[in-house]
Scaffold this motif. Structure first.
Motif, PDB file in Angstrom:
ATOM      1  N   ILE A  15       0.691  -1.195  -0.071  1.00  0.00           N
ATOM      2  CA  ILE A  15      -0.028   0.070   0.092  1.00  0.00           C
ATOM      3  C   ILE A  15       0.712   1.314  -0.056  1.00  0.00           C
ATOM      4  CG2 ILE A  15      -1.870  -0.980   1.095  1.00  0.00           C
ATOM      5  CD1 ILE A  15      -1.406   0.097   3.669  1.00  0.00           C
ATOM      6  N   PHE A  16       1.991   1.268   0.454  1.00  0.00           N
ATOM      7  CA  PHE A  16       3.010   2.201   0.248  1.00  0.00           C
ATOM      8  C   PHE A  16       3.737   2.477  -0.627  1.00  0.00           C
ATOM      9  CE2 PHE A  16       2.057   1.608   5.078  1.00  0.00           C
ATOM     10  CZ  PHE A  16       1.689   2.953   5.177  1.00  0.00           C
ATOM     11  N   THR A  17       3.728   1.638  -1.840  1.00  0.00           N
ATOM     12  CA  THR A  17       4.394   1.624  -3.052  1.00  0.00           C
ATOM     13  C   THR A  17       4.045   2.527  -4.007  1.00  0.00           C
ATOM     14  OG1 THR A  17       5.003  -0.753  -2.669  1.00  0.00           O
ATOM     15  CG2 THR A  17       5.244  -0.036  -4.752  1.00  0.00           C
ATOM     16  N   PRO A  18       4.754   3.403  -4.600  1.00  0.00           N
ATOM     17  CA  PRO A  18       4.281   4.325  -5.606  1.00  0.00           C
ATOM     18  C   PRO A  18       3.634   3.593  -6.583  1.00  0.00           C
ATOM     19  CG  PRO A  18       6.516   4.949  -4.595  1.00  0.00           C
ATOM     20  CD  PRO A  18       6.211   3.534  -4.202  1.00  0.00           C
ATOM     21  N   PHE A  19       2.720   4.280  -7.490  1.00  0.00           N
ATOM     22  CA  PHE A  19       1.965   3.474  -8.681  1.00  0.00           C
ATOM     23  C   PHE A  19       1.056   2.646  -8.118  1.00  0.00           C
ATOM     24  CE2 PHE A  19       6.309   4.504 -10.368  1.00  0.00           C
ATOM     25  CZ  PHE A  19       6.382   5.404 -10.931  1.00  0.00           C
ATOM     26  N   TYR A  20       0.980   2.022  -6.847  1.00  0.00           N
ATOM     27  CA  TYR A  20      -0.010   0.985  -6.508  1.00  0.00           C
ATOM     28  C   TYR A  20      -0.901   1.405  -5.769  1.00  0.00           C
ATOM     29  CZ  TYR A  20      -1.822  -3.294  -4.233  1.00  0.00           C
ATOM     30  OH  TYR A  20      -2.632  -4.450  -3.997  1.00  0.00           O
ATOM     31  N   SER A  21      -2.271   0.955  -6.227  1.00  0.00           N
ATOM     32  CA  SER A  21      -3.662   1.401  -5.525  1.00  0.00           C
ATOM     33  C   SER A  21      -4.632   0.478  -5.468  1.00  0.00           C
ATOM     34  CB  SER A  21      -4.162   2.783  -6.200  1.00  0.00           C
ATOM     35  OG  SER A  21      -5.390   3.292  -5.547  1.00  0.00           O
ATOM     36  N   THR A  22      -5.349   0.381  -4.271  1.00  0.00           N
ATOM     37  CA  THR A  22      -6.440  -0.587  -4.040  1.00  0.00           C
ATOM     38  C   THR A  22      -7.727   0.172  -4.556  1.00  0.00           C
ATOM     39  OG1 THR A  22      -6.849   0.325  -1.879  1.00  0.00           O
ATOM     40  CG2 THR A  22      -5.389  -1.627  -2.115  1.00  0.00           C
ATOM     41  N   LYS A  23      -7.487   1.460  -5.156  1.00  0.00           N
ATOM     42  CA  LYS A  23      -8.805   1.961  -5.855  1.00  0.00           C
ATOM     43  C   LYS A  23      -8.756   1.854  -7.112  1.00  0.00           C
ATOM     44  CE  LYS A  23      -8.167   5.719  -2.301  1.00  0.00           C
ATOM     45  NZ  LYS A  23      -7.755   7.029  -2.275  1.00  0.00           N
ATOM     46  N   ALA A  24      -9.944   1.488  -7.807  1.00  0.00           N
ATOM     47  CA  ALA A  24     -10.132   1.323  -9.249  1.00  0.00           C
ATOM     48  C   ALA A  24      -9.461   2.385 -10.071  1.00  0.00           C
ATOM     49  CB  ALA A  24     -11.713   1.499  -9.603  1.00  0.00           C
ATOM     50  N   LYS A  25      -9.554   3.705  -9.733  1.00  0.00           N
ATOM     51  CA  LYS A  25      -9.058   4.826 -10.576  1.00  0.00           C
ATOM     52  C   LYS A  25      -7.818   5.597  -9.711  1.00  0.00           C
ATOM     53  CE  LYS A  25     -13.245   5.568 -13.267  1.00  0.00           C
ATOM     54  NZ  LYS A  25     -14.277   6.812 -13.543  1.00  0.00           N
ATOM     55  N   GLY A  26      -7.340   4.666  -8.771  1.00  0.00           N
ATOM     56  CA  GLY A  26      -6.216   5.535  -7.974  1.00  0.00           C
ATOM     57  C   GLY A  26      -4.887   5.796  -8.744  1.00  0.00           C
ATOM     58  N   ARG A  27      -4.165   6.606  -8.234  1.00  0.00           N
ATOM     59  CA  ARG A  27      -2.860   6.600  -8.868  1.00  0.00           C
ATOM     60  C   ARG A  27      -1.662   6.253  -8.079  1.00  0.00           C
ATOM     61  NH1 ARG A  27      -2.701  12.762 -11.677  1.00  0.00           N
ATOM     62  NH2 ARG A  27      -4.179  12.393 -13.518  1.00  0.00           N
ATOM     63  N   GLY A  28      -1.996   5.796  -6.880  1.00  0.00           N
ATOM     64  CA  GLY A  28      -0.910   5.243  -5.882  1.00  0.00           C
ATOM     65  C   GLY A  28      -0.064   6.245  -5.401  1.00  0.00           C
ATOM     66  N   ILE A  29      -0.641   7.657  -5.265  1.00  0.00           N
ATOM     67  CA  ILE A  29       0.477   8.626  -4.808  1.00  0.00           C
ATOM     68  C   ILE A  29       0.288   8.909  -3.284  1.00  0.00           C
ATOM     69  CG2 ILE A  29       1.136  10.933  -5.145  1.00  0.00           C
ATOM     70  CD1 ILE A  29       0.298  10.775  -7.806  1.00  0.00           C
ATOM     71  N   GLY A  30      -0.946   8.737  -2.839  1.00  0.00           N
ATOM     72  CA  GLY A  30      -1.372   9.093  -1.522  1.00  0.00           C
ATOM     73  C   GLY A  30      -0.434   8.731  -0.219  1.00  0.00           C
ATOM     74  N   LEU A  31      -0.543   7.420  -0.177  1.00  0.00           N
ATOM     75  CA  LEU A  31       0.336   6.711   0.856  1.00  0.00           C
ATOM     76  C   LEU A  31       1.741   6.856   0.588  1.00  0.00           C
ATOM     77  CD1 LEU A  31      -2.186   3.849   1.732  1.00  0.00           C
ATOM     78  CD2 LEU A  31      -1.729   5.948   3.084  1.00  0.00           C
ATOM     79  N   ALA A  32       2.273   6.776  -0.522  1.00  0.00           N
ATOM     80  CA  ALA A  32       3.438   6.962  -0.984  1.00  0.00           C
ATOM     81  C   ALA A  32       4.031   8.065  -0.417  1.00  0.00           C
ATOM     82  CB  ALA A  32       3.889   6.508  -2.297  1.00  0.00           C
ATOM     83  N   LEU A  33       3.174   9.226  -0.814  1.00  0.00           N
ATOM     84  CA  LEU A  33       3.834  10.619  -0.330  1.00  0.00           C
ATOM     85  C   LEU A  33       3.672  10.727   1.174  1.00  0.00           C
ATOM     86  CD1 LEU A  33       4.420  13.395  -1.058  1.00  0.00           C
ATOM     87  CD2 LEU A  33       2.006  14.016  -1.273  1.00  0.00           C
ATOM     88  N   VAL A  34       2.734  10.093   1.746  1.00  0.00           N
ATOM     89  CA  VAL A  34       2.653  10.267   3.310  1.00  0.00           C
ATOM     90  C   VAL A  34       3.889   9.791   3.969  1.00  0.00           C
ATOM     91  CG1 VAL A  34       1.399   9.128   5.101  1.00  0.00           C
ATOM     92  CG2 VAL A  34       0.235  10.169   3.574  1.00  0.00           C
ATOM     93  N   ARG A  35       4.194   8.317   3.428  1.00  0.00           N
ATOM     94  CA  ARG A  35       5.450   7.916   3.927  1.00  0.00           C
ATOM     95  C   ARG A  35       6.589   8.761   3.737  1.00  0.00           C
ATOM     96  NH1 ARG A  35       7.560   1.547   3.067  1.00  0.00           N
ATOM     97  NH2 ARG A  35       8.116   2.585   0.753  1.00  0.00           N
ATOM     98  N   GLN A  36       6.667   9.237   2.577  1.00  0.00           N
ATOM     99  CA  GLN A  36       7.815   9.929   2.311  1.00  0.00           C
ATOM    100  C   GLN A  36       8.134  11.118   3.352  1.00  0.00           C
ATOM    101  OE1 GLN A  36       9.004   9.990  -1.743  1.00  0.00           O
ATOM    102  NE2 GLN A  36       9.964  12.107  -1.418  1.00  0.00           N
TER     103      GLN A  36
END
Length: 336
Positions: free
Chosen positions: A290-311
């Motif tokens: 879930i913290f990996t960039p480009f990865y998202s559990t949402k149908a239209k997610g970009r996979g940025i939110g949690l990666a940015l949080v961790r950073q």
């Protein structure tokens, strides 16, 4: 008689038991159905404030054979990973099994972040270098088409549609790439004293009305109310906003959506921030991604939110972990 060399003298002062006590890895003796801590790191790892379920940790250790293997266990900071290696030997005529456990979550996280930052930087740079001329040429071609009169109406319409589609996709991809650039171009943190109660008041004023408007509830709590943290206030606020936004989206189907954001002192004097909701939570097999960039559990997610949080959190000296919730939903724990 000459005195012993300094090295031998130090060995006499520090017998093997003392050196074992301060070894840089957690050491356990495995016997029958028991796992016995042998040094300070092992006792600390299994003590309250670290492992949430020492019995479950010991069961995992008992299953180890001679091969190195990764194990995962719950702590107060969330799920941690460690490298375990067991070996058999004979001590004073008795067979013994010793196991060394080396927690590596923080080191792995730091290395992963650096690798992703470099990869995202290279990818976005190369994509933009190729994308910019494509967008420019599509617009130029559309302009030339307007100046060309000798074209059948059907062909002109098809070309206009084609150039417009190329331009739209180029602009959309440029926006997509620009959003990922934020992962590799974060400003350096500007530490200041952040009063957690004041931070939570701002967050509550910003987010609670939207939860209330759909019949939900957002609760913020600080204990003790004087809690402070030295960090970049803007970056910490952005990290929490991202987590609250994720919780809001995850609980959309709930008739009585609930958000709880709390701050407290964990064992050892660490500041612990927790964001939890009563949504569906994260499936077990997706927690590690879930913290990996480009990865998202949402149908239209970009996979940025949690990666940015961790950073953002790591840049301010903290860690962020996903923790399983007994009552369901998602729990994310930030520790500083």
């Amino acid at each position: 008689m000459e005195p012993p060399p300094p090295q031998l003298a130090r060995q006499a002062i520090h017998p093997p038991e003392i050196r074992l006590e301060h070894a840089p890895v957690a050491l356990f003796r495995l016997s029958g159905e028991q796992a016995e801590p042998l040094n300070a790191r092992a006792r600390k790892l299994a003590a309250p404030g670290n492992s949430c379920d020492a019995a479950a940790l010991y069961r995992q250790l008992q299953e180890q054979d001679g091969e190195r293997r990764w194990i995962r266990f719950e702590t107060e900071r969330g799920v941690e990973r460690a490298l375990a290696s067991a070996s058999s030997l004979v001590i004073e005529g008795r067979p013994e099994r010793l196991l060394a456990l080396l927690p590596l979550e923080s080191e792995l996280e730091a290395e992963t972040l650096r690798a992703w930052q470099q990869l995202v930087h290279v990818l976005t740079h190369e994509i933009m270098n190729s994308l910019t001329p494509v967008a420019s040429l599509s617009r130029s071609a559309a302009g030339m088409l307007d100046e060309t009169a000798a074209l059948p109406d059907g062909l002109r319409q098809e070309l206009e549609l084609a150039f417009a589609a190329i331009s739209r996709r180029a602009d959309s991809l440029a926006d997509f790439v620009a959003s990922y650039r934020s992962l590799s171009a974060l400003p350096e943190p500007a530490p200041e004293i952040v009063r957690i109660a004041e931070l939570f008041e701002r967050l509550q004023a910003l987010t609670a009305p939207s939860w209330k408007s759909r019949g939900g509830q957002a609760v913020f709590s600080v204990e003790p109310p004087t809690l402070e943290l030295k960090a970049d206030g803007g970056q910490l606020e952005q990290a929490l906003i991202n987590l609250i936004k994720n919780a809001y989206e995850a609980t959309a189907p709930q008739s009585e959506a609930r958000l709880a954001v709390s701050a407290s002192l964990a064992r050892g004097g660490r500041l612990r921030l927790e964001v939890s909701d009563n949504g569906p939570g994260v499936p077990e097999d997706k927690i590690e991604q879930i913290f990996t960039p480009f990865y998202s559990t949402k149908a239209k997610g970009r996979g940025i939110g949690l990666a940015l949080v961790r950073q953002l959190v790591n840049g301010n000296g903290g860690t962020v972990r996903y923790a399983r919730s007994v009552s369901g939903g998602a729990r994310l724990i930030l520790t500083f």
